[in-house]
Design an enzyme around this catalytic site. Structure first.
Site, short mmCIF file in Angstrom:
data_model
loop_
_atom_site.label_atom_id
_atom_site.label_comp_id
_atom_site.label_asym_id
_atom_site.label_seq_id
_atom_site.Cartn_x
_atom_site.Cartn_y
_atom_site.Cartn_z
N CYS A 136 -66.10 -19.36 10.95
CA CYS A 136 -67.38 -19.30 10.24
C CYS A 136 -67.49 -18.00 9.45
O CYS A 136 -67.86 -16.96 10.00
CB CYS A 136 -68.53 -19.43 11.23
N CYS A 139 -70.88 -16.43 9.36
CA CYS A 139 -71.29 -15.74 10.59
C CYS A 139 -70.58 -14.40 10.72
O CYS A 139 -71.17 -13.42 11.15
CB CYS A 139 -70.91 -16.54 11.84
N ASP A 140 -69.30 -14.37 10.43
CA ASP A 140 -68.47 -13.23 10.84
C ASP A 140 -67.91 -12.39 9.71
O ASP A 140 -67.31 -11.34 9.95
CB ASP A 140 -67.31 -13.74 11.71
#
Ligand code: NDP
Length: 318
Positions: A136, A139-140
């Site tokens: 992701c 997300c990261d």
């Protein structure tokens, strides 16, 4: 072994499941919702959600799911932790098994089990998951600001995530296994226009390297057989998603990828009284808002099904 009977059983706790719960609870159907292995679903691993209407400033994914849950609870949804491990849709009421032991009979079942990211299947990929390996970018990506990363995949997700990463990191290697991308033209164009994305065609991943954290990725050119190590600190996998539908396959019609088939314009599956909502039946849109909308459809379809079933049973008694 406990055994109980419920009117509406909802499997899954993403936007689809909770929306189904809100509608079913408000209709007085006392829904029971099993949260599954990732309570809150895929939104719990995202950061800002800026495209869900009603939040003009955006909202964090995990917070949004807390709000969904509270709203479902407010109307009396019985939210439980646990996995549905088996189903028997051969008769009616429908039977499901919880955590391999408890059995529940349900008049209607709403499947909202979502989808999960696919992985390459390398041992090193799993070992370093969360230590530089991620599925992701949104997300990261933040953790790799100013560093070098690689992303594998050639669909819209990979193109979108590579473009996203290119704005945060120093350099992005995009690993494409064929000599062309599946992504739409406009997405490919964005990749090509980013000065710090290098597309490596005909390239497969051999291994993610590193002890405690990702230190590089060994890749192979499938045409020449040449191997090299890309010195990256992050490795993103964007090769698609898999619907979480395996436990239903003996009863429910699905496409070749495992997405549940529904009667167009409804949440109805091939089994009366079993409804499918959210990403488990949607490989095209996969948005929180479309999942929520389909959860609403699931609850309304379930409500109608139960009402018809009650009439049927009353007539049979007369
Ligand atoms: P897709 O299934 O479309 O693409 C998966 C990609 O991963 C393919 O290019 C595939 O390669 C590659 N791949 C699969 N397995 C491997 C492997 N083992 N090693 C290397 N590469 C691999 O998934 P997406 O998640 O990209 O998209 C899913 C759906 O969502 C699509 O319909 C897409 O259009 C849509 N979507 C739309 C967006 C938008 O419009 N904004 C954004 C994101 C997704 P190959 O091509 O060789 O098979």
């Amino acid at each position: 072994m406990a055994k109980e009977r419920v009117k509406v059983l909802i499997i899954g706790s993403g936007p689809a499941g909770f929306t189904a719960a809100i509608y079913a609870a408000r209709a007085g159907m006392k829904p029971v919702l099993y949260q599954g292995g990732q309570p809150g679903g895929q939104l719990t691993i995202t950061t800002d959600v800026e495209n869900y209407p009603g939040y003009p400033e955006g909202i964090m994914g995990p917070q949004m799911m807390v709000d969904f849950q509270k709203q479902a609870e407010r109307f009396g949804t019985d939210i439980r932790s646990g996995m549905i491990t088996a189903v028997d849709f051969s008769g009616w009421p429908h039977k499901v098994t919880v955590d391999g032991k408890d059995e529940i009979e349900a008049e209607a079942v709403i499947i909202s089990t979502g989808a999960a990211a696919k992985w390459l299947g390398l041992e090193s990929e799993q070992r370093l998951n969360g230590r530089g390996v991620s599925a992701c970018a949104v997300c990261d990506g933040f953790f790799f600001r100013g560093q070098d990363v690689a992303i594998v995949g050639a669909g819209d997700t990979a193109a979108e995530e590579a473009t996203y990463l290119s704005k945060l990191v120093n350099k992005v290697y995009m690993l494409v296994r064929r000599d062309e991308m599946r992504a739409s033209k406009i997405m490919q164009q964005r990749v090509m226009n980013a000065p710090n994305i290098e597309v490596l065609w005909n390239t497969e991943t051999v291994e993610v390297e590193g002890g405690e954290e990702v230190e590089g990725v060994k890749v192979r050119n499938t045409q020449t057989g040449e191997e090299r190590v890309l010195p990256v600190q992050g490795f993103f996998v964007a090769i698609g998603h898999e619907p979480n539908t395996a436990i239903f396959k003996d009863y429910i019609d699905m496409d070749e990828s495992g997405y549940i088939k529904t009667i167009p314009g409804t949440s109805k599956t091939n089994v009366p009284g079993v409804f499918a909502t959210g990403d488990a039946q949607d490989k095209n849109y996969r948005q929180a808002v479309t999942a929520a909308g389909s959860g609403c459809m699931g609850a309304l379809d379930a409500e109608r099904f139960i009402a018809e079933k009650e009439v049927e049973m009353q007539e049979a008694e007369v």
